[in-house]
Design an enzyme around this catalytic site. Structure first.
Site, PDB file in Angstrom:
ATOM      1  N   GLU A  72      -2.200  -5.231  -3.629  1.00 16.68           N
ATOM      2  CA  GLU A  72      -1.221  -4.500  -2.816  1.00 16.68           C
ATOM      3  C   GLU A  72      -0.185  -5.447  -2.226  1.00 16.68           C
ATOM      4  OE1 GLU A  72      -3.876  -0.658  -1.394  1.00 16.68           O
ATOM      5  OE2 GLU A  72      -3.725  -2.384  -0.047  1.00 16.68           O
ATOM      6  N   ASP A  88       0.835  -1.205   0.000  1.00 16.91           N
ATOM      7  CA  ASP A  88       0.000   0.000   0.000  1.00 16.91           C
ATOM      8  C   ASP A  88       0.871   1.256   0.000  1.00 16.91           C
ATOM      9  OD1 ASP A  88      -2.609   1.501   0.501  1.00 16.91           O
ATOM     10  OD2 ASP A  88      -1.513   1.997   2.315  1.00 16.91           O
TER      11      ASP A  88
END
Length: 228
Positions: A121, A49
């Site tokens: 992610e 992320d």
């Protein structure tokens, strides 16, 4: 689970640590069901992320040199939101490689949408650890950068909450409010249902893994409901 080497071929990356990539596809529910020493993907998701946000921020900063910070922030949010990155995951066929509990395997709706976004992610995190920043950058460039043009040209970066508040005040002289209708799941996997109200009228509701995400979904649905 499909052969992980097929995914490596698809993204043109050969991992030094194959287990790292397998972990990126391993959902917590699978670990809870089968036990053992295998690790789930949440730490990789946390790392990925951050890498994703940096790469996208740098890309937008360079591509739109005259765009103000506030607008760039909104475009970035639209580019890396759950819907956008889950779609990127689907385009890569990530569904085929997921390790899930039997219950999660049967779910093809909203829950799978979030799982795919989180897995995307986690894969970025795995690439970053195994191959470095440049490889992670190339992966994001190949799978996500192209979406920016449509977001900017169609102005889909507008924040639904801000837009609905603006139009609610314009059309009805009311400031919308939000209420949590339902909160489910353990701390690590919360799921919220939130209603958006104009005074006592519930216009719409939305769902998400955070209150902010659910509020944005509710506002988006309210815009459609009102035809604004």
């Amino acid at each position: 689970m499909a052969d992980i080497s097929e995914f490596e071929k698809k993204i043109e990356i050969s991992f030094s640590d194959k287990e790292l990539l397998r972990r990126a596809f391993t959902h917590r529910s699978y670990i809870n069901e089968v036990g053992g020493e295998r690790k789930h993907n949440e730490r990789l998701e946390f790392l990925g992320d951050a890498v994703l946000e940096l790469v996208i921020t740098h890309f937008l900063f360079d591509k739109y040199p005259d765009t103000p910070e506030g607008e760039l922030t909104a475009v970035r949010a639209a580019l890396v939101n759950t819907q956008s990155i889950a779609q990127a995951a689907r385009e890569l066929g990530m569904n085929e490689y997921l390790l899930l509990s039997r219950g999660e395997e049967r779910d093809t709706g909203r829950a799978r949408h979030f799982i795919l976004a989180n897995t995307y992610e986690a894969v970025i995190g795995a690439i970053y650890l195994d191959q470095g920043y440049d490889a992670a950058h190339r992966f994001i460039q190949q799978t996500l950068f192209h979406k920016a043009k449509a977001i900017v040209e169609n102005k889909t970066w507008h924040d639904p909450k801000s837009r609905f508040q603006e139009l609610a005040q314009e059309h009805e002289s009311i400031t919308p409010t939000y209420k949590v209708l339902k909160e489910e799941g353990p701390d690590h996997d919360k799921h919220f249902t939130i209603g958006i109200f104009l005074e006592e009228e519930q216009v719409a509701q939305g769902e998400g893994q955070s209150k902010q995400e659910a509020e944005q979904e509710a506002a988006k649905n309210a815009l459609e409901e009102r035809g604004w």
